[in-house]
Write a protein that holds these residues in place. Structure first.
Motif, PDB file in Angstrom:
ATOM      1  N   ILE A   9      41.024 -27.887 -24.810  1.00 52.61           N
ATOM      2  CA  ILE A   9      40.170 -28.031 -25.870  1.00 52.61           C
ATOM      3  C   ILE A   9      38.930 -27.308 -25.363  1.00 52.61           C
ATOM      4  O   ILE A   9      38.303 -28.143 -24.692  1.00 52.61           O
ATOM      5  N   PRO A  53      41.773 -29.713 -33.020  1.00 52.31           N
ATOM      6  CA  PRO A  53      42.312 -30.799 -31.769  1.00 52.31           C
ATOM      7  C   PRO A  53      43.367 -31.395 -32.417  1.00 52.31           C
ATOM      8  O   PRO A  53      44.323 -32.048 -31.372  1.00 52.31           O
ATOM      9  N   SER A  65      39.953 -31.778 -21.898  1.00 55.68           N
ATOM     10  CA  SER A  65      38.895 -31.342 -22.956  1.00 55.68           C
ATOM     11  C   SER A  65      37.553 -30.992 -22.034  1.00 55.68           C
ATOM     12  O   SER A  65      37.199 -31.273 -21.142  1.00 55.68           O
ATOM     13  N   THR A  73      32.656 -34.211 -27.281  1.00 58.42           N
ATOM     14  CA  THR A  73      33.809 -35.015 -26.969  1.00 58.42           C
ATOM     15  C   THR A  73      34.174 -35.863 -28.032  1.00 58.42           C
ATOM     16  O   THR A  73      35.419 -36.164 -28.323  1.00 58.42           O
ATOM     17  N   VAL A  76      35.807 -34.192 -30.883  1.00 60.16           N
ATOM     18  CA  VAL A  76      36.989 -33.706 -30.492  1.00 60.16           C
ATOM     19  C   VAL A  76      38.030 -34.800 -30.759  1.00 60.16           C
ATOM     20  O   VAL A  76      39.051 -34.591 -31.052  1.00 60.16           O
ATOM     21  N   CYS A  83      41.733 -35.351 -32.157  1.00 61.14           N
ATOM     22  CA  CYS A  83      43.102 -35.251 -31.620  1.00 61.14           C
ATOM     23  C   CYS A  83      43.372 -36.931 -31.463  1.00 61.14           C
ATOM     24  O   CYS A  83      44.891 -37.168 -30.981  1.00 61.14           O
ATOM     25  N   PHE A  93      44.584 -38.105 -21.889  1.00 60.53           N
ATOM     26  CA  PHE A  93      43.138 -37.470 -22.157  1.00 60.53           C
ATOM     27  C   PHE A  93      42.694 -37.274 -21.058  1.00 60.53           C
ATOM     28  O   PHE A  93      42.033 -38.165 -20.463  1.00 60.53           O
ATOM     29  N   MET A  95      38.692 -35.722 -19.418  1.00 60.59           N
ATOM     30  CA  MET A  95      37.565 -35.632 -19.999  1.00 60.59           C
ATOM     31  C   MET A  95      36.959 -34.825 -18.979  1.00 60.59           C
ATOM     32  O   MET A  95      36.378 -35.518 -17.903  1.00 60.59           O
TER      33      MET A  95
END
Length: 297
Positions: A9, A53, A65, A73, A76, A83, A93, A95
């Motif tokens: 993303i 997302p 991401s 963030t 998202v 998401c 996930f 980050m």
């Protein structure tokens, strides 16, 4: 682990290269960017462009991401079409933004409460190294998250540092890296500005310094932009307004003095308010009075 589906993303200067590295490594790659044309262009060479997302999260085992800041963030993950609600339990996930370490730790807990895994994984190295898979990742997270996502991380980066078994450590190291990066850019700009003020040929100054003890990676890289008169943003002035602000916030919490960081932050804020916010961070040199900067050839 090649049966994992990876998603990216944010297809900016770093995210686009990271997605390409995953595709080159053989992963099925899903992508999303608020600029739909960016995702569509990526998918033309392989991969799938997603409309949100949430669509990406539902399809992926590992979501990476690469957005600008903590607010993006949050959007998202938890905004409309986010998401987090769509990701399958046990998916990861990752980050990659530069954020306050406490914010990263809080994010890990929120995702864990949803049955999701999390890796705090800020990045460094610039667009060229992201595109070639040679960037650096400063990571921390639970062993279960690494067990699922570590191969994906290594597909994007030459150096994946594992700095702890919970979120926060990766972000702390990235914040310290940004302290040095911001101070070095500000110092490089100050040195070049003094040379211009004193009538030194800037190309000769650049040649000498880059072969002398006073050189730094930031002087060599960013002052080349100044010599070219090219302030196309690879990393913008406002990025260091944000990042040095995070540096100072982290230190303020423990009452730790950072005099050089404070000065550099003021320099970037001055450049931002003078109208150079979206220009390359080397444009901090434009705050110095009484100098004539090289023009674009």
């Amino acid at each position: 682990m090649m049966n994992l589906v990876a998603g990216v993303i944010g297809l900016g200067a770093m995210g686009g290269g990271m997605a390409a590295s995953l595709r080159r490594a053989g992963y099925p790659v899903q992508v999303f960017d608020v600029r739909g044309e960016m995702a569509a262009a990526f998918a033309q060479d392989g991969g799938t462009a997603c409309a949100s997302p949430a669509e990406l999260g539902a399809a992926c085992d590992v979501v990476v991401s690469v957005v600008i800041n903590a607010a993006q963030t949050e959007t998202v993950l938890f905004g409309p079409g986010g998401c987090a609600a769509a990701m399958r339990p046990g998916s990861v996930f990752v980050m990659c933004s530069t954020v306050d370490p406490n914010g990263s730790m809080a994010l890990e807990k929120r995702l864990n409460d949803l049955g999701l895994l999390y890796i705090d994984a800020p990045i460094s190295g610039g667009a060229a190294k992201a595109a070639s898979g040679e960037m650096t990742m400063m990571t921390s997270g639970a062993p279960a998250a690494y067990a699922k996502a570590e191969a994906v991380l290594h597909a994007m980066a030459a150096k994946v540092y594992k700095l702890g078994d919970a979120a926060g450590a990766g972000s702390k190291v990235k914040v310290i890296n940004q302290l040095l990066a911001g101070v070095h850019i500000a110092a490089a700009a100050e040195a070049m500005a003094l040379g211009l003020r004193e009538g030194v040929d800037p190309a000769a100054l650049y040649e000498v310094i880059t072969h002398s003890a006073g050189n730094s990676w930031m002087f060599e890289n960013r002052m080349a932009h100044v010599l070219a008169g090219d302030y196309t943003p690879l990393s913008a002035v406002d990025i260091f307004v944000k990042d040095l602000g995070i540096v100072l916030d982290m230190a303020r919490a423990s009452k730790f003095p950072l005099p050089l960081s404070s000065t550099a932050h003021q320099m970037f804020m001055q450049a931002s308010t003078a109208g150079f916010a979206k220009e390359d961070d080397s444009a901090v040199i434009k705050i110095f009075p009484g100098i004539e900067l090289p023009k674009t050839p």
